[in-house]
Every structure is written in C-alpha cells, then in structure tokens.
Design an enzyme around this catalytic site. Sequence first.
Site, PDB file in Angstrom:
ATOM      1  N   LYS A  46       0.794  -1.222   0.000  1.00  0.00           N
ATOM      2  CA  LYS A  46       0.000   0.000   0.000  1.00  0.00           C
ATOM      3  C   LYS A  46       0.826   1.272   0.000  1.00  0.00           C
ATOM      4  CE  LYS A  46      -3.656   0.025  -0.446  1.00  0.00           C
ATOM      5  NZ  LYS A  46      -4.794  -0.320  -1.367  1.00  0.00           N
TER       6      LYS A  46
HETATM    7  N1  PMP Z   1      -3.042  -7.385   1.159  1.00  0.00           N
HETATM    8  C1  PMP Z   1      -3.009  -6.534   2.193  1.00  0.00           C
HETATM    9  C2  PMP Z   1      -2.395  -6.993   3.490  1.00  0.00           C
HETATM   10  C3  PMP Z   1      -3.562  -5.248   2.061  1.00  0.00           C
HETATM   11  O1  PMP Z   1      -3.534  -4.390   3.096  1.00  0.00           O
HETATM   12  C4  PMP Z   1      -4.147  -4.878   0.826  1.00  0.00           C
HETATM   13  C5  PMP Z   1      -4.748  -3.514   0.654  1.00  0.00           C
HETATM   14  N2  PMP Z   1      -5.953  -3.292   1.309  1.00  0.00           N
HETATM   15  C6  PMP Z   1      -4.167  -5.805  -0.221  1.00  0.00           C
HETATM   16  C7  PMP Z   1      -3.596  -7.050  -0.026  1.00  0.00           C
HETATM   17  C8  PMP Z   1      -4.869  -5.536  -1.540  1.00  0.00           C
HETATM   18  O2  PMP Z   1      -4.311  -4.530  -2.332  1.00  0.00           O
HETATM   19  P1  PMP Z   1      -5.211  -3.611  -3.252  1.00  0.00           P
HETATM   20  O3  PMP Z   1      -5.885  -2.602  -2.366  1.00  0.00           O
HETATM   21  O4  PMP Z   1      -4.241  -2.977  -4.195  1.00  0.00           O
HETATM   22  O5  PMP Z   1      -6.232  -4.443  -3.952  1.00  0.00           O
END
Ligand code: PMP
Length: 333
Positions: A46
């Site tokens: 993130k």
């Molecule tokens: N894994 C974790 C631990 C996250 O914090 C996030 C983001 N919320 C994601 C995966 C998914 O990423 P994205 O928001 O880009 O879909």
Amino acid sequence: MNPPTYHGVDGHVGNTPLIHLRRLSELTGCEILGKAEFMNPGGSVKDRAALGIITDAEERGLLKPGMTIVEGTAGNTGIGLTVVGAARGYRTVIVIPETQAPEKITLLRTLGADVRTVPAKPYSDPDNYNHIARRLAEENGWFWANQFDNTANREAHRRTTGPEIWEQTGGTVSAFSAAIGTGGTLAGVSQFLKEKNPAITTVCADPYGAAMWSWFTNGHTDDDDGDSVAEGIGQSRVTANVADAPVDKAFRIDDQTALTILNQLLREEGLFLGLSSGINIGGALGQAIEGGPGQTIVTILCDSGHKYQSKLYDREWLAENGLDPDLPLESLF
Ligand code: PMP
C-alpha cells in the site's frame, strides 16, 4: 564524478525484489515468483498507492504543503499514507472502526497519525467510516485519499509495479495473480502487462466471502458465500479501480490453502508473510496447475507476518478458527 543523489523514504517506495518460490516452482514445473512488497518503507504494497495518490493530488493542486490527508482505513493504507505523508510534510487523520485490533490503532498513533475511532457501520450507512472520512475532508478542507475509487491508486501500479515485473522477468512473465482489496494492484499491473503482451494471463485470487470471483466469472456480485480471516482483501463491490480492469479469470482460495502455503514458505524458505500473500500465491498455484508447466507466474507478497503474530501464527487462535498450520504443501495437489 557527479555527487550521488540521496532520497528520503518517499523516494524508496517500490523497486522491490522478485523472490523465487522454490518448492512451489519445483512441484509445478513453473517459475513462481513473489514481488517482495513487504520491503517497502511502511511494510506493505500500500505504500505504492499512498505515494501515487499523494503525488497525483499534489500535481492536481488538491494537496498543498502543510495540508492534512484524511482516509478511512483499517490498516496498511493508513500506515502508507502516514509514513509517506510524514516524509512529504503532511499530517494524517485516520478514521477506523472501533472493532479493529487495538494493535493497529496503537501502531498508527505511534507512527504519528491522528486516529479517530468510530462505531462499525455497513457501507450503506451514512456513518460508515469511509463516509465519515469524506465528510471530515469537506468540513475541514482536508484531502480525502479515497483509495477505493481514486484511480491514482491503480495508476501507481500501472506506472511502477507492472514495469518492474516486466523488466525483472526480462519480458518472460506469462501470468500475474493478485487478490483485491481496492483492486489497485491487480488492475494497474494487469493494465500494464496486457499493453506489453495481451497473451499474459491475469488472475484474480479471491478469498471466500468476497464477490470478485463472482464478478469476473459470472459478471455479477451475487455469489459471495463463505468467510475468510484474511485482512486487507475481500471486496464486495466493483470499485472504480476494479471497473474495466483487464482480468482474465478468477480462483477462489480458502484460508487453509493460503495458511499451508505460508507455513511451508516460513519453515523452508525463510519468508514470513501475511495471509493475503498466501491467497495471492494460491491464485498463482491455481494458474500453474490449470495452465501447466513452463509458465513464469508472478504474484504479490503484500506484507509480512509481524502484524498477525497473535492470530495467524498463534496455534490456539488457529485451532479456534478451524485452521491447521501443519498440513504439508503436497496436500494441495
Ligand atoms: N493485502 C493486504 C495486506 C492489504 O492491506 C491490501 C490492501 N488493502 C491488499 C492485499 C490488496 O491490495 P489492493 O488494495 O491494491 O487491492
């Protein structure tokens, strides 16, 4: 010789290594690679979205020196915005449901965020934490990051994560797999890779209880049965970042599969990861089995296991949740 140029942490988001996942590669006859996003300054994938959203808002004149950034977030986005924000001179206000783990609230406060806890309400309720963040921005003249529907999020991945994967694999990448929280990672990387080579297969790895498998497979969000303990993923609506993303297929990955993968990687390969990384790798494994040997499949190692020690890596907690940390990797085949 020119003097070297040095950067603060905001200049060191991304450019993460691609790690060879040895055992899974051996068992499938594919090259399975994980992008080590846990090595970012704030410890997760993130940071890229946080930097991308902040830089875009600066360029559009929405974010000016000394301003405050507000976001509704339970975890890594709040950390990313606070860390990158500090490096760029912005204060952060993080609106978080009071049901979230106290460690997260403490961590965000330690990092310097002004954390406002609010009662947990569904998205349809005007007092849902995301809507409160938006209202706070309107009332105070703050900048609302709006990670779910601000496409500067996926654009950050289209500009950085995608090209890094292309270059690091020498253009040999044949498939990419990621789960969806906001969808920024999967959408942005898929957009870039498809521009380079439309034959690359893009895969959504979805936990149970989310609706993205249903969206990409059936074109609606109705089939969202089941449950998952994975944090940061598990989306029930089509966000602006997900809409029109060039995703070819989806696999549903259960928590036990993801946990079995995580424990093999920890014990035999020295990789300490959170559960969303296990779901992502489960998607890569699904593609390896379905597409057969010879593929180069890249996925995302979103964050490390540190934040989840009292859950995912605690045997009592696992037993209470019906999860077994000792199943062999071979049980997945
Ligand atoms: N894994 C974790 C631990 C996250 O914090 C996030 C983001 N919320 C994601 C995966 C998914 O990423 P994205 O928001 O880009 O879909």
